[in-house]
Design a protein around this motif. Structure first.
Motif, PDB file in Angstrom:
ATOM      1  N   ARG A 279       1.579 -16.004 -50.023  1.00 50.55           N
ATOM      2  CA  ARG A 279       1.718 -17.098 -49.051  1.00 50.55           C
ATOM      3  C   ARG A 279       0.425 -17.895 -48.968  1.00 50.55           C
ATOM      4  N   PHE A 280      -0.684 -17.182 -48.961  1.00 55.19           N
ATOM      5  CA  PHE A 280      -1.968 -17.868 -48.884  1.00 55.19           C
ATOM      6  C   PHE A 280      -2.233 -18.673 -50.149  1.00 55.19           C
ATOM      7  N   MET A 281      -1.992 -18.077 -51.289  1.00 59.20           N
ATOM      8  CA  MET A 281      -2.238 -18.775 -52.551  1.00 59.20           C
ATOM      9  C   MET A 281      -1.337 -19.995 -52.690  1.00 59.20           C
ATOM     10  N   ASP A 282      -0.102 -19.911 -52.201  1.00 55.37           N
ATOM     11  CA  ASP A 282       0.794 -21.070 -52.210  1.00 55.37           C
ATOM     12  C   ASP A 282       0.230 -22.185 -51.331  1.00 55.37           C
ATOM     13  N   ALA A 283      -0.333 -21.816 -50.180  1.00 57.77           N
ATOM     14  CA  ALA A 283      -0.911 -22.820 -49.280  1.00 57.77           C
ATOM     15  C   ALA A 283      -2.136 -23.480 -49.910  1.00 57.77           C
ATOM     16  N   VAL A 284      -2.934 -22.690 -50.626  1.00 57.57           N
ATOM     17  CA  VAL A 284      -4.105 -23.243 -51.321  1.00 57.57           C
ATOM     18  C   VAL A 284      -3.662 -24.233 -52.390  1.00 57.57           C
ATOM     19  N   ALA A 285      -2.642 -23.855 -53.157  1.00 57.53           N
ATOM     20  CA  ALA A 285      -2.136 -24.738 -54.207  1.00 57.53           C
ATOM     21  C   ALA A 285      -1.552 -26.018 -53.611  1.00 57.53           C
ATOM     22  N   ALA A 286      -0.808 -25.881 -52.503  1.00 56.77           N
ATOM     23  CA  ALA A 286      -0.209 -27.056 -51.863  1.00 56.77           C
ATOM     24  C   ALA A 286      -1.275 -28.013 -51.339  1.00 56.77           C
ATOM     25  N   ALA A 287      -2.436 -27.461 -50.979  1.00 55.64           N
ATOM     26  CA  ALA A 287      -3.538 -28.289 -50.481  1.00 55.64           C
ATOM     27  C   ALA A 287      -4.337 -28.923 -51.609  1.00 55.64           C
ATOM     28  N   GLY A 288      -3.991 -28.588 -52.853  1.00 58.90           N
ATOM     29  CA  GLY A 288      -4.682 -29.173 -53.997  1.00 58.90           C
ATOM     30  C   GLY A 288      -6.087 -28.643 -54.205  1.00 58.90           C
ATOM     31  N   ILE A 289      -6.363 -27.437 -53.728  1.00 59.24           N
ATOM     32  CA  ILE A 289      -7.687 -26.838 -53.872  1.00 59.24           C
ATOM     33  C   ILE A 289      -7.708 -25.989 -55.133  1.00 59.24           C
ATOM     34  N   ASP A 290      -8.614 -26.301 -56.033  1.00 59.30           N
ATOM     35  CA  ASP A 290      -8.688 -25.609 -57.320  1.00 59.30           C
ATOM     36  C   ASP A 290     -10.003 -24.849 -57.417  1.00 59.30           C
ATOM     37  N   VAL A 291      -9.941 -23.546 -57.159  1.00 55.21           N
ATOM     38  CA  VAL A 291     -11.131 -22.697 -57.215  1.00 55.21           C
ATOM     39  C   VAL A 291     -10.666 -21.261 -57.469  1.00 55.21           C
ATOM     40  N   PRO A 292     -11.377 -20.492 -58.284  1.00 54.30           N
ATOM     41  CA  PRO A 292     -10.983 -19.094 -58.486  1.00 54.30           C
ATOM     42  C   PRO A 292     -11.089 -18.300 -57.183  1.00 54.30           C
ATOM     43  N   ILE A 293     -10.020 -17.603 -56.847  1.00 47.97           N
ATOM     44  CA  ILE A 293      -9.987 -16.801 -55.620  1.00 47.97           C
ATOM     45  C   ILE A 293      -9.791 -15.343 -55.990  1.00 47.97           C
ATOM     46  N   MET A 294     -10.679 -14.503 -55.485  1.00 44.06           N
ATOM     47  CA  MET A 294     -10.617 -13.071 -55.725  1.00 44.06           C
ATOM     48  C   MET A 294     -10.043 -12.384 -54.490  1.00 44.06           C
ATOM     49  N   ALA A 295      -8.978 -11.629 -54.680  1.00 40.59           N
ATOM     50  CA  ALA A 295      -8.340 -10.943 -53.565  1.00 40.59           C
ATOM     51  C   ALA A 295      -9.185  -9.759 -53.116  1.00 40.59           C
ATOM     52  N   GLY A 296      -9.444  -9.676 -51.817  1.00 35.34           N
ATOM     53  CA  GLY A 296     -10.212  -8.566 -51.271  1.00 35.34           C
ATOM     54  C   GLY A 296      -9.357  -7.308 -51.164  1.00 35.34           C
ATOM     55  N   ILE A 297      -9.837  -6.220 -51.740  1.00 36.34           N
ATOM     56  CA  ILE A 297      -9.106  -4.947 -51.752  1.00 36.34           C
ATOM     57  C   ILE A 297      -9.934  -3.897 -51.012  1.00 36.34           C
ATOM     58  N   ILE A 298      -9.340  -3.289 -49.982  1.00 34.34           N
ATOM     59  CA  ILE A 298     -10.009  -2.229 -49.229  1.00 34.34           C
ATOM     60  C   ILE A 298      -9.211  -0.935 -49.382  1.00 34.34           C
ATOM     61  N   PRO A 299      -9.702   0.032 -50.151  1.00 34.97           N
ATOM     62  CA  PRO A 299      -9.013   1.325 -50.246  1.00 34.97           C
ATOM     63  C   PRO A 299      -9.084   2.059 -48.908  1.00 34.97           C
ATOM     64  N   LEU A 300      -7.953   2.295 -48.308  1.00 33.46           N
ATOM     65  CA  LEU A 300      -7.909   2.945 -46.998  1.00 33.46           C
ATOM     66  C   LEU A 300      -8.185   4.443 -47.142  1.00 33.46           C
ATOM     67  N   LYS A 301      -8.886   5.005 -46.165  1.00 29.16           N
ATOM     68  CA  LYS A 301      -9.230   6.419 -46.215  1.00 29.16           C
ATOM     69  C   LYS A 301      -8.381   7.267 -45.269  1.00 29.16           C
ATOM     70  N   SER A 302      -7.812   6.619 -44.249  1.00 24.67           N
ATOM     71  CA  SER A 302      -7.030   7.356 -43.259  1.00 24.67           C
ATOM     72  C   SER A 302      -6.235   6.371 -42.410  1.00 24.67           C
ATOM     73  N   ALA A 303      -5.261   6.917 -41.686  1.00 15.06           N
ATOM     74  CA  ALA A 303      -4.497   6.089 -40.757  1.00 15.06           C
ATOM     75  C   ALA A 303      -5.405   5.582 -39.642  1.00 15.06           C
ATOM     76  N   GLY A 304      -6.356   6.427 -39.225  1.00 14.86           N
ATOM     77  CA  GLY A 304      -7.281   6.014 -38.174  1.00 14.86           C
ATOM     78  C   GLY A 304      -8.113   4.813 -38.591  1.00 14.86           C
ATOM     79  N   MET A 305      -8.554   4.816 -39.837  1.00 10.63           N
ATOM     80  CA  MET A 305      -9.324   3.679 -40.354  1.00 10.63           C
ATOM     81  C   MET A 305      -8.489   2.407 -40.316  1.00 10.63           C
ATOM     82  N   ALA A 306      -7.232   2.521 -40.733  1.00 10.07           N
ATOM     83  CA  ALA A 306      -6.342   1.361 -40.744  1.00 10.07           C
ATOM     84  C   ALA A 306      -6.106   0.837 -39.333  1.00 10.07           C
ATOM     85  N   LYS A 307      -5.873   1.738 -38.395  1.00 10.86           N
ATOM     86  CA  LYS A 307      -5.649   1.321 -37.010  1.00 10.86           C
ATOM     87  C   LYS A 307      -6.897   0.673 -36.425  1.00 10.86           C
TER      88      LYS A 307
END
Length: 307
Positions: free
Chosen positions: A198-226
């Motif tokens: 959804r975000f990448m579609d919005a960026v494309a619709a806005a005509g913004i051309d730049v490499p975007i790196m998706a942020g990945i966070i490996p979760l360690k526990s349910a508590g961390m996620a909460k």
């Protein structure tokens, strides 16, 4: 040319890792962990007192990484330094061959561990990018004075939050950063392919051309996620992932096996990375393992990724 810039130019799937300097002056452990990432990522992004918690400087660890043959990415926030100090750090970084930076505004000291520290905020992330871009274009410092030997050139980056309401405000901020000179973008942690699309579609619709790196966070526990859902702006871990982490913890207790939630978190991160690459959603990922950088090579192997 930086490894990261070269990866984008050559159509490689770009991978960066994130790590924090120590809360002290002994960098040996950080360097040992960083050595595990050598040849497996296109850059190690060194945080600049993330969450406004005092650590050794980003520049200090970046220099040590560079000397160890590991590609560093210098984070620069506007929270603690005025434009003179920022430019001084940038010039010093260039003298050590550091040529990739990430400009951030920075969390307010009130959320950190030195709450009496006074914030500066002479420049925000856009202001930092504008200043560096102007320096590169003119060969002058922030006061308009000529730099001896000319100005260094940097591969400049910025951050964005895909899960943001209202999204048009974030898209507008992204546009400002790109117009100020950002040549790559890394996102806040994202946990579903649909929200990233959804975000990448919005960026494309806005005509913004730049490499975007998706942020990945490996979760360690349910508590961390909460905790992140409750206290970290822009983070939205789905309930089904929290439930799976909770179930993994319960299974571990029943069977006497430690680390099952963290193992699941690594698997979820690897699945996300593989989908992003296979579906061509983004040209790269930025992995924020929050103190577990030693797991990044395993996560990349699980995702079938080679740098």
């Amino acid at each position: 040319m930086s490894l990261l810039q070269n990866a984008f130019m050559n159509g490689q799937f770009a991978i960066t890792a994130e790590m924090a300097p120590p809360k002290g002056y002994d960098f040996s452990e950080a360097l040992e962990v960083a050595a595990l990432l050598k040849g497996k990522v296109h850059g190690v992004n060194v945080t600049d007192m993330q969450s406004a918690c005092l650590k050794a400087s980003s520049l200090g660890l970046c220099i040590q990484l560079k000397q160890a043959g590991i590609e560093p990415i210098l984070q620069i926030t506007g929270r603690d330094r005025n434009r003179m100090a920022i430019m001084g750090d940038i010039l010093s970084a260039a003298s050590f061959g550091i040529d990739t930076i990430l400009a951030l505004t920075g969390d307010h000291p009130v959320v950190g561990d030195c709450k009496e520290s006074k914030p500066v905020y002479d420049l925000d992330s856009v202001g930092i990018l504008n200043m560096v871009s102007q320096m590169e274009a003119t060969g002058n410092d922030c006061g308009g004075n000529a730099l001896t030997g000319g100005a260094p050139k940097f591969f400049k980056g910025a951050a964005v939050t895909p899960v943001y309401d209202p999204l048009p405000l974030q898209i507008n901020k992204l546009r400002q950063k790109v117009e100020a000179g950002a040549r790559y973008i890394q996102t806040q942690g994202i946990f579903t392919v649909d929200s990233l699309k959804r975000f990448m579609d919005a960026v494309a619709a806005a005509g913004i051309d730049v490499p975007i790196m998706a942020g990945i966070i490996p979760l360690k526990s349910a508590g961390m996620a909460k905790f992140m859902n409750a206290g970290v702006p822009g983070i939205d871990v789905p309930q089904d992932q929290i439930d799976r982490l909770t179930a993994a913890a319960n299974e571990g207790k029943e069977k006497g096996i430690k680390g099952l939630p963290a193992k699941l978190g690594m698997e979820l991160a690897a699945e996300m990375i593989a989908k992003i690459k296979d579906e061509g959603i983004c040209p790269g990922v930025h992995i924020m393992s929050i103190g577990a950088e030693k797991n990044i090579p395993t996560i990349l192997q699980m995702a079938g990724i080679e740098c």
